[in-house]
Scaffold this active site. Sequence first.
Site, PDB file in Angstrom:
ATOM      1  N   ARG A 103     -40.273 -11.914 -23.893  1.00 17.90           N
ATOM      2  CA  ARG A 103     -39.726 -11.793 -25.250  1.00 17.90           C
ATOM      3  C   ARG A 103     -38.345 -12.414 -25.314  1.00 17.90           C
ATOM      4  O   ARG A 103     -37.521 -12.225 -24.423  1.00 17.90           O
ATOM      5  CB  ARG A 103     -39.591 -10.310 -25.646  1.00 17.90           C
ATOM      6  N   THR A 107     -35.043 -12.569 -30.998  1.00 13.26           N
ATOM      7  CA  THR A 107     -36.128 -12.484 -31.982  1.00 13.26           C
ATOM      8  C   THR A 107     -37.257 -11.536 -31.565  1.00 13.26           C
ATOM      9  O   THR A 107     -38.089 -11.166 -32.399  1.00 13.26           O
ATOM     10  CB  THR A 107     -36.759 -13.872 -32.196  1.00 13.26           C
ATOM     11  N   ASP A 198     -36.132  -0.840 -21.028  1.00 14.19           N
ATOM     12  CA  ASP A 198     -36.806  -2.075 -20.612  1.00 14.19           C
ATOM     13  C   ASP A 198     -37.601  -1.796 -19.339  1.00 14.19           C
ATOM     14  O   ASP A 198     -37.027  -1.566 -18.266  1.00 14.19           O
ATOM     15  CB  ASP A 198     -35.761  -3.172 -20.369  1.00 14.19           C
ATOM     16  N   ASP A 201     -37.001  -4.109 -16.236  1.00 15.55           N
ATOM     17  CA  ASP A 201     -35.701  -3.869 -15.609  1.00 15.55           C
ATOM     18  C   ASP A 201     -35.728  -2.592 -14.775  1.00 15.55           C
ATOM     19  O   ASP A 201     -35.186  -2.538 -13.670  1.00 15.55           O
ATOM     20  CB  ASP A 201     -34.598  -3.754 -16.680  1.00 15.55           C
TER      21      ASP A 201
END
Length: 206
Positions: A103, A107, A198, A201
């Site tokens: 991603r 955006t 995330d 992560d």
Amino acid sequence: MSLTVISHPLAAHVVTHLRDKTTKPATFRTLTYELTVLLALEATRNLSTTSKDIETPLESLTGSVLARQPLVVVPILRAGLGMVQPFLDMFPDVSVGYIGLERDHETAVARSYYCKLPQLAGRHVFLVDPMLATGGSAVKALDVLKKNGATDIVLLSIVSAPEGVSAVEQAHPGVPILTAALDRELNARKYIMPGLGDFGDRLYGT
Ligand code: PRP
Ligand code: URA
């Protein structure tokens, strides 16, 4: 409705620990493994079996074993990698394909950077990605799988947002979605709320 939220006290327990911001990557990977086992059990509920005659130490028995049937697991890189090992451990003959999508930070639109797939036609395909947020990544990956011949696909996610579920249902109405949690909404940055942050992560400590 093609969405199933797995309902199991162990799933709820594990998702809660995954969400906890103090959970470190090593534990996060173990919890991801455990949840994927629960999701994979549900996703493979309808696999074919054949009967097999065996001897127990006490008597003869006609048991049931998995029929030979080609299975493919396809993680969406990078976070989906955390969901591959349970499939390899439970179904040693499974083939693995890879779809790389990332991603854009501004955006939230997913960009494709890698694709390597085995034969998909006539096979049970399990698309794995722990987060279904806007659904952009899943929709793109399903487009690719279908273009490459897949007709029997299940999407497994760990945490889903209603927006992502709707996007997949609209673009790919025949694809069942299995998830461990259906969250409230996306925030302005297209992160799932309450979510877990995330996933990639947290899985890899980046
Ligand atoms: C995350 C996640 C999904 C995607 C979901 O990946 O693993 O692939 O976001 O979001 P969407 O439904 O809005 O498309 P990310 O793009 O952060 O890449 P990564 O796995 O490499 O960290
Ligand atoms: N990807 C993630 O890893 N987390 C989110 O909340 C949304 C997309």
